[in-house]
Scaffold this motif. Structure first.
Motif, mmCIF file in Angstrom:
data_model
loop_
_atom_site.group_PDB
_atom_site.id
_atom_site.type_symbol
_atom_site.label_atom_id
_atom_site.label_comp_id
_atom_site.label_asym_id
_atom_site.label_seq_id
_atom_site.Cartn_x
_atom_site.Cartn_y
_atom_site.Cartn_z
ATOM 1 N N LEU A 163 -11.162 29.394 -7.437
ATOM 2 C CA LEU A 163 -10.318 29.204 -8.603
ATOM 3 C C LEU A 163 -9.005 28.634 -8.094
ATOM 4 N N ILE A 164 -8.701 27.397 -8.490
ATOM 5 C CA ILE A 164 -7.529 26.733 -7.943
ATOM 6 C C ILE A 164 -6.648 26.147 -9.043
ATOM 7 N N ASN A 165 -5.382 26.000 -8.712
ATOM 8 C CA ASN A 165 -4.443 25.245 -9.536
ATOM 9 C C ASN A 165 -4.218 23.890 -8.886
ATOM 10 N N GLY A 166 -4.026 22.877 -9.706
ATOM 11 C CA GLY A 166 -3.778 21.555 -9.163
ATOM 12 C C GLY A 166 -3.019 20.688 -10.143
ATOM 13 N N SER A 167 -2.792 19.470 -9.729
ATOM 14 C CA SER A 167 -2.109 18.513 -10.606
ATOM 15 C C SER A 167 -2.588 17.109 -10.315
ATOM 16 N N GLU A 168 -2.781 16.357 -11.356
ATOM 17 C CA GLU A 168 -2.984 14.904 -11.337
ATOM 18 C C GLU A 168 -4.321 14.417 -10.783
ATOM 19 N N GLN A 169 -4.946 15.127 -9.841
ATOM 20 C CA GLN A 169 -6.198 14.620 -9.290
ATOM 21 C C GLN A 169 -7.024 15.742 -8.669
#
Length: 244
Positions: A147-153
């Protein structure tokens, strides 16, 4: 990837002209026979000034099968292999994105991963797990939930001899990236579903290698995935230019 150390033995001539046996620890890396990556992504938009930024939470399941590592093609004697020091290594771009403890299910045994890439690699981010006595059979089923958080890609490297990668997201404007494009993606006004099948024959990296003879940085350049872009038409750009 599965990293297994072994003892490399060479004979050299020392300063006194005598032959001397030198033993050093080296490493071999093995990729899985099959690799499945399923990602369910939930996007949300935030603003940085006048610009939109896509943030997301992704539920990712990695699964597949491994065969017991085979050293015979390199002529390495079975007694030189250090099975008790073998490690399973998972690399990620930024370990800070991981939201929960990660567990490995290995032939129905659930074991928590440890932070860092272990003893086998000095650079990079991710987590590892000493396998020790878990390599006592010929075939292994594995599963890893992230389970991860990320941004844009979001990108995934197809490391299996046969790789299947799926990404689904509530985002209407995906920009697919990488050496392979998804086969027949479904894109609607509210979401997309994309699937990649990458066979071994189309890759430019091997299934196993000795670490001192191959730079596995090439794997990073083989990733496939998606950028979550926010397209802006000429009208909106003109309005923003006038306003700001």
């Amino acid at each position: 990837k599965l990293v297994v150390p072994y003892i490399h033995t060479t004979t050299i001539e020392n300063n006194l002209g005598k032959r001397q046996v030198v033993k050093t620890k080296r490493y071999a890396t093995f990729l899985p026979d099959t690799f499945n990556a399923k990602s369910i992504v939930k996007n949300k938009t935030r603003y940085r000034g006048i610009f939109e930024v896509s943030l997301y939470t992704a539920d990712i399941v990695l699964s597949g099968k491994y065969s017991k590592p085979d050293f015979s093609k390199w002529g390495i004697d079975a007694t030189a292999i250090l099975w008790d020091e073998a490690e399973l290594v998972v690399e990620v771009a930024d370990a800070r994105a991981i939201r929960k403890q990660v567990y490995l299910t290995w032939n129905q045994k659930s074991i928590p991963f440890e932070p860092g890439l272990g003893k086998t690699q000095k650079q990079g981010n991710g987590f590892h797990l000493p396998l020790k006595s878990l390599l006592d059979v010929e075939k292994y089923n594995y599963s890893i939930k992230l389970l991860i958080n990320g941004s844009e890609q979001l990108f995934v490297t197809p490391v299996g001899k046969d790789s299947s990668i799926m990404i689904s997201a509530n985002w209407p404007d995906p920009s697919f990236q990488g050496k392979w494009l998804p086969s027949k993606p479904t894109i609607t006004k509210k979401r997309f579903d994309a699937h990649w099948d990458v066979p071994y024959i189309s890759r430019n990296y091997p299934q196993s290698w000795l670490n001192d003879s191959f730079n596995d940085a090439v794997l990073t350049n083989a990733s496939v995935g998606v950028k979550f872009i926010s397209p802006v038409d000429n009208y909106r750009m003109s309005i923003r230019s006038i306003k700001y």
